[in-house]
Scaffold this motif. Structure first.
Motif, short mmCIF file in Angstrom:
data_model
loop_
_atom_site.label_atom_id
_atom_site.label_comp_id
_atom_site.label_asym_id
_atom_site.label_seq_id
_atom_site.Cartn_x
_atom_site.Cartn_y
_atom_site.Cartn_z
N GLN A 62 0.90 10.76 0.95
CA GLN A 62 -0.35 11.51 0.89
C GLN A 62 -1.12 11.37 2.19
N ASP A 63 -2.05 12.30 2.39
CA ASP A 63 -3.07 12.14 3.42
C ASP A 63 -4.29 11.53 2.74
N ASN A 64 -4.87 10.55 3.40
CA ASN A 64 -6.08 9.88 2.90
C ASN A 64 -7.23 10.28 3.82
N LYS A 65 -8.15 11.09 3.32
CA LYS A 65 -9.29 11.56 4.10
C LYS A 65 -10.46 10.60 3.88
N LYS A 66 -10.73 9.76 4.90
CA LYS A 66 -11.78 8.76 4.82
C LYS A 66 -13.07 9.29 5.44
N GLU A 67 -14.20 8.89 4.86
CA GLU A 67 -15.51 9.32 5.36
C GLU A 67 -16.33 8.09 5.76
N PHE A 68 -16.88 8.16 6.96
CA PHE A 68 -17.75 7.10 7.48
C PHE A 68 -19.11 7.70 7.80
N SER A 69 -20.16 6.93 7.57
CA SER A 69 -21.52 7.40 7.83
C SER A 69 -22.17 6.53 8.88
N ILE A 70 -22.89 7.16 9.78
CA ILE A 70 -23.71 6.46 10.76
C ILE A 70 -25.15 6.73 10.38
N THR A 71 -25.88 5.66 10.07
CA THR A 71 -27.30 5.79 9.77
C THR A 71 -28.06 5.62 11.08
N VAL A 72 -28.82 6.64 11.44
CA VAL A 72 -29.64 6.64 12.65
C VAL A 72 -31.04 6.19 12.24
N ALA A 83 -35.00 10.60 16.33
CA ALA A 83 -33.89 10.79 15.39
C ALA A 83 -33.06 12.03 15.74
N TYR A 84 -33.73 13.14 16.03
CA TYR A 84 -32.99 14.38 16.33
C TYR A 84 -32.06 14.19 17.53
N ASP A 110 -24.88 16.08 8.20
CA ASP A 110 -25.97 15.17 8.55
C ASP A 110 -27.11 15.45 7.58
N PHE A 111 -27.95 14.44 7.37
CA PHE A 111 -28.94 14.55 6.30
C PHE A 111 -30.07 13.55 6.48
N PHE A 112 -31.23 13.92 5.96
CA PHE A 112 -32.41 13.06 5.95
C PHE A 112 -32.24 11.99 4.89
N ILE A 113 -32.59 10.74 5.23
CA ILE A 113 -32.55 9.65 4.25
C ILE A 113 -33.96 9.26 3.85
N SER A 114 -34.80 8.89 4.85
CA SER A 114 -36.15 8.46 4.49
C SER A 114 -37.03 8.34 5.73
N GLU A 115 -38.32 8.23 5.48
CA GLU A 115 -39.32 7.88 6.49
C GLU A 115 -40.25 6.88 5.83
N ASN A 116 -40.48 5.77 6.52
CA ASN A 116 -41.36 4.75 5.97
C ASN A 116 -42.12 4.10 7.13
N GLY A 117 -43.43 4.32 7.18
CA GLY A 117 -44.24 3.73 8.23
C GLY A 117 -43.85 4.15 9.63
N GLY A 118 -43.37 5.37 9.79
CA GLY A 118 -42.97 5.85 11.11
C GLY A 118 -41.55 5.48 11.51
N ILE A 119 -40.79 4.86 10.62
CA ILE A 119 -39.38 4.55 10.86
C ILE A 119 -38.57 5.63 10.14
#
Length: 138
Positions: A62-72, A83-84, A110-119
């Motif tokens: 089989q082919d195994n399609k792996k997904e990795f995420s980078i949190t900016v 961020a942009y 790509d996607f928005f995760i959160s904003e907290n206190g300017g972070i």
């Protein structure tokens, strides 16, 4: 390559390309992560994978399609070192990067995760493929 080796290859590629920020694997306890770096951080982690069906007779291949995420993680959204800017730079650096034994990375979302206190936190995900072949010696 196993998951940890692929993650480490991505981290090393990002460290080389982004010496001005913290680059590391996603923390084991994310709720306890505090951004102390003056600019920001790139945090890498494995998201999961999908497998193709096998067409081989007598064994699994089989082919195994792996997904990795980078949190900016940044201290601003739109200005230099925002961020942009980092989403675009990470996409440019990792698109086409090929860890040993894997296909080239391609961006998937790509996607928005959160904003907290300017972070600000955004995610950018990449996928690659590795072979998943039955070990006939077991």
């Amino acid at each position: 390559m196993n998951i940890r080796e692929i993650e480490n290859a991505i981290i090393e590629k990002l460290k080389t390309s982004f010496p001005e920020v913290l680059v590391q694997g996603f923390p084991d306890k994310p709720a306890e992560f505090i951004l102390l770096h003056p600019i920001g951080a790139l945090l890498v982690h494995y998201q999961g994978s999908n497998y193709t069906s096998t067409n081989a007779l007598g064994f699994i291949s089989q082919d195994n399609k792996k997904e990795f995420s980078i949190t900016v993680v940044t201290r601003n959204l739109r200005f230099n070192a925002g961020a942009y800017e980092y989403i675009d730079k990470v996409k440019a650096v990792l698109t086409g990067f090929e860890p040993d034994g894997c296909s080239k990375l391609s961006a998937s979302k790509d996607f928005f995760i959160s904003e907290n206190g300017g972070i600000w936190q955004y995610g950018i995900n990449f996928v690659l493929s590795t072979p998943n072949i039955q070990d006939l010696d077991i």
